[in-house]
Design a protein around this motif. Structure first.
Motif, PDB file in Angstrom:
ATOM      1  N   PHE A  65     -11.640  -6.894  23.100  1.00 11.15           N
ATOM      2  CA  PHE A  65     -10.922  -7.229  24.330  1.00 11.15           C
ATOM      3  C   PHE A  65     -10.413  -8.666  24.319  1.00 11.15           C
ATOM      4  O   PHE A  65      -9.363  -8.952  24.910  1.00 11.15           O
ATOM      5  CB  PHE A  65     -11.783  -6.951  25.563  1.00 11.15           C
ATOM      6  CG  PHE A  65     -11.826  -5.495  25.918  1.00 11.15           C
ATOM      7  CD1 PHE A  65     -10.682  -4.830  26.331  1.00 11.15           C
ATOM      8  CD2 PHE A  65     -13.008  -4.778  25.823  1.00 11.15           C
ATOM      9  CE1 PHE A  65     -10.716  -3.485  26.652  1.00 11.15           C
ATOM     10  CE2 PHE A  65     -13.060  -3.438  26.143  1.00 11.15           C
ATOM     11  CZ  PHE A  65     -11.901  -2.781  26.556  1.00 11.15           C
ATOM     12  N   ALA A  66     -11.099  -9.565  23.654  1.00  8.72           N
ATOM     13  CA  ALA A  66     -10.598 -10.935  23.536  1.00  8.72           C
ATOM     14  C   ALA A  66      -9.306 -10.963  22.727  1.00  8.72           C
ATOM     15  O   ALA A  66      -8.350 -11.654  23.096  1.00  8.72           O
ATOM     16  CB  ALA A  66     -11.661 -11.821  22.881  1.00  8.72           C
TER      17      ALA A  66
ATOM     18  N   ASP B 131      -6.560  -9.378  24.863  1.00  9.31           N
ATOM     19  CA  ASP B 131      -6.169 -10.328  25.902  1.00  9.31           C
ATOM     20  C   ASP B 131      -5.314 -11.447  25.329  1.00  9.31           C
ATOM     21  O   ASP B 131      -4.299 -11.832  25.922  1.00  9.31           O
ATOM     22  CB  ASP B 131      -7.414 -10.901  26.572  1.00  9.31           C
ATOM     23  CG  ASP B 131      -7.078 -11.861  27.693  1.00  9.31           C
ATOM     24  OD1 ASP B 131      -6.303 -11.473  28.596  1.00  9.31           O
ATOM     25  OD2 ASP B 131      -7.598 -12.995  27.663  1.00  9.31           O
TER      26      ASP B 131
ATOM     27  N   ILE C   8      -1.820 -10.008  24.573  1.00  3.28           N
ATOM     28  CA  ILE C   8      -1.025  -9.818  25.787  1.00  3.28           C
ATOM     29  C   ILE C   8      -0.579 -11.166  26.339  1.00  3.28           C
ATOM     30  O   ILE C   8       0.566 -11.319  26.773  1.00  3.28           O
ATOM     31  CB  ILE C   8      -1.825  -9.008  26.839  1.00  3.28           C
ATOM     32  CG1 ILE C   8      -2.007  -7.570  26.358  1.00  3.28           C
ATOM     33  CG2 ILE C   8      -1.141  -9.041  28.195  1.00  3.28           C
ATOM     34  CD1 ILE C   8      -2.935  -6.736  27.222  1.00  3.28           C
ATOM     35  N   SER C   9      -1.470 -12.146  26.325  1.00  5.22           N
ATOM     36  CA  SER C   9      -1.116 -13.489  26.808  1.00  5.22           C
ATOM     37  C   SER C   9       0.018 -14.088  25.977  1.00  5.22           C
ATOM     38  O   SER C   9       0.967 -14.659  26.530  1.00  5.22           O
ATOM     39  CB  SER C   9      -2.327 -14.413  26.765  1.00  5.22           C
ATOM     40  OG  SER C   9      -3.316 -13.964  27.634  1.00  5.22           O
TER      41      SER C   9
END
Length: 55
Positions: free
Chosen positions: A40-41, A44, A47-48
């Motif tokens: 998930f990191a 994330d 996506i960022s």
């Protein structure tokens, strides 16, 4: 009082894991949690970066 007698009777039926099994289960859980956290990191971060490149 009947409740506590029933709890005591049920606890005697429980099969507790051995030390080796407990260690194995603990390692499995910690490994899974670390894998999911890293996954998930990375998602994330991706996506960022994608959203930052758009704006």
């Amino acid at each position: 009082m009947k409740f506590f007698k029933n709890v005591s009777r049920e606890m005697k039926k429980v099969t507790w894991p051995t030390g080796r099994e407990l260690t194995s289960y603990t390692i499995t859980v910690i490994t899974t949690v670390v894998f999911v956290a890293v996954f998930f990191a990375v998602v994330d971060l991706g996506i960022s970066q994608f959203l930052n490149s758009l704006f």
